[in-house]
Design a protein around this motif. Structure first.
Motif, short mmCIF file in Angstrom:
data_model
loop_
_atom_site.label_atom_id
_atom_site.label_comp_id
_atom_site.label_asym_id
_atom_site.label_seq_id
_atom_site.Cartn_x
_atom_site.Cartn_y
_atom_site.Cartn_z
N UNK A 1 0.84 -1.21 0.00
CA UNK A 1 0.00 0.00 0.00
C UNK A 1 0.87 1.26 0.00
N UNK A 2 1.94 1.23 0.79
CA UNK A 2 2.82 2.40 0.86
C UNK A 2 3.53 2.62 -0.47
N UNK A 3 4.05 1.54 -1.06
CA UNK A 3 4.76 1.67 -2.33
C UNK A 3 3.84 2.21 -3.44
N UNK A 4 2.63 1.68 -3.50
CA UNK A 4 1.70 2.13 -4.53
C UNK A 4 1.29 3.59 -4.29
N UNK B 1 7.07 -0.09 -8.48
CA UNK B 1 8.01 -0.45 -7.40
C UNK B 1 8.00 -1.93 -7.02
N UNK B 2 7.02 -2.70 -7.50
CA UNK B 2 7.03 -4.12 -7.14
C UNK B 2 7.33 -5.00 -8.36
N UNK B 3 7.92 -4.38 -9.39
CA UNK B 3 8.17 -5.12 -10.64
C UNK B 3 8.99 -6.39 -10.40
N UNK C 1 2.98 5.91 -2.72
CA UNK C 1 4.13 6.80 -3.01
C UNK C 1 4.29 6.98 -4.51
N UNK C 2 4.12 5.90 -5.25
CA UNK C 2 4.27 5.99 -6.71
C UNK C 2 3.20 6.92 -7.30
N UNK C 3 1.97 6.80 -6.79
CA UNK C 3 0.90 7.66 -7.28
C UNK C 3 1.17 9.12 -6.95
N UNK C 4 1.74 9.36 -5.77
CA UNK C 4 2.08 10.74 -5.40
C UNK C 4 3.14 11.30 -6.34
N UNK C 5 4.12 10.46 -6.67
CA UNK C 5 5.17 10.91 -7.60
C UNK C 5 4.57 11.30 -8.96
N UNK C 6 3.49 10.62 -9.33
CA UNK C 6 2.90 10.83 -10.65
C UNK C 6 1.94 12.03 -10.68
N UNK C 7 1.73 12.67 -9.57
CA UNK C 7 0.88 13.87 -9.57
C UNK C 7 -0.31 13.76 -8.67
N UNK C 8 -1.24 14.69 -8.84
CA UNK C 8 -2.38 14.75 -7.93
C UNK C 8 -3.36 13.60 -8.21
N UNK C 9 -4.09 13.20 -7.19
CA UNK C 9 -5.02 12.09 -7.40
C UNK C 9 -6.12 12.44 -8.39
N UNK C 10 -6.60 11.43 -9.07
CA UNK C 10 -7.70 11.65 -10.01
C UNK C 10 -9.00 11.79 -9.23
N UNK D 1 -6.99 3.75 -8.68
CA UNK D 1 -6.04 4.81 -9.09
C UNK D 1 -4.77 4.20 -9.68
N UNK D 2 -4.31 3.12 -9.08
CA UNK D 2 -3.10 2.47 -9.59
C UNK D 2 -3.35 1.88 -10.98
N UNK D 3 -4.55 1.36 -11.18
CA UNK D 3 -4.92 0.80 -12.47
C UNK D 3 -5.09 1.87 -13.55
N UNK D 4 -5.41 3.07 -13.13
CA UNK D 4 -5.56 4.16 -14.11
C UNK D 4 -4.20 4.74 -14.49
N UNK D 5 -3.26 4.75 -13.52
CA UNK D 5 -1.98 5.44 -13.75
C UNK D 5 -0.82 4.51 -14.08
#
Ligand code: SF4
Length: 220
Positions: free
Chosen positions: A10-13, A206-208, A15-24, A189-193
């Motif tokens: 949950x934290x990794x996902x 981050x979990x690749x 953080x990654x979404x935050x790096x990619x910008x504001x939430x949808x 959100x993770x599925x959209x981004x």
């Protein structure tokens, strides 16, 4: 997979979404304005097969003319449809929303019911909508499994299932309860981004290294 494992994911996902910008914008953002089951129910029905940004605007317009269940029940379905346009299937949703409001008035005393069976008996209300109403409208633990949650849970290898219903059952078994409510918002959100339905962005995930990538034939 234990509490700590899911905490890390949950934290990794997040953080990654935050790096990619504001939430949808999403249905839960609408709901958070006021934890109102009526708003969650209506905006989730509108959201089906509709972009989040369109859902947000369509729902906002509808709540201006129909701020509560009695008003919605008294609003012609054509007016509802015109108000939520260009949401997907707006004509059918106009009829469904009016019918839902009428049933809530005649059978539930003008309130949204807080149990799964009653919610599922409403026209146009499936597992996703019912779970979101319980989650966001009533704060009742339920796992809302839509196409993103189903796909990502299978890709990572949390579950090995064919349908969202099977996924919901499996997740109930393996996922610690405190993650049930936030799971949907995070994975949608993770599925959209990042973990997009076609060609997910695995190179920036981050979990690749640990993801099984089940069913992923092409990635970026
Ligand atoms: S590695 Fe790829 S398939 Fe796995 S969760 Fe990340 S984006 Fe999705």
């Amino acid at each position: 997979m234990d509490d700590r494992y899911f905490d890390t994911i949950f934290t990794l996902f997040s953080d990654r979404l935050s790096e990619l910008g504001s939430p949808l914008p999403s249905v839960s953002m609408i709901a958070e304005e006021r934890n109102d089951p009526y708003r969650v129910l209506v905006s989730t029905v509108i959201s089906l097969r509709t972009k989040d940004s369109v859902t947000l605007e369509s729902s906002g317009r509808l709540f201006q003319i129909a701020p509560d269940i009695p008003t919605l029940a008294a609003t012609p379905s054509e007016t509802i449809a015109e108000t939520i346009k260009p949401a997907g299937f707006y004509k059918r949703k106009g009829e469904q929303l009016k019918k839902i409001a009428e049933i809530l008035m005649s059978e539930y005393g003008g309130r949204v019911p807080s149990d799964m069976d009653s919610l599922l008996s409403l026209p146009g209300v499936g597992l996703k909508t019912a779970s979101l109403v319980l989650n966001l409208g009533f704060g009742i633990d339920a796992i809302c499994v839509d196409c993103h949650v189903h796909q990502i849970a299978n890709r990572i290898g949390w579950v090995d299932t064919k349908t969202p219903e099977e996924t919901e059952k499996e997740l109930r078994r393996i996922l610690p309860r405190r993650f049930w409510i936030p799971l949907n918002e995070l994975l949608v959100r993770y599925g959209q981004k990042v973990c997009t339905p076609v060609s997910p962005h695995c190179s920036g995930c981050p979990i690749a290294d640990s993801c099984r990538r089940k069913g992923v034939e092409r990635s970026r």
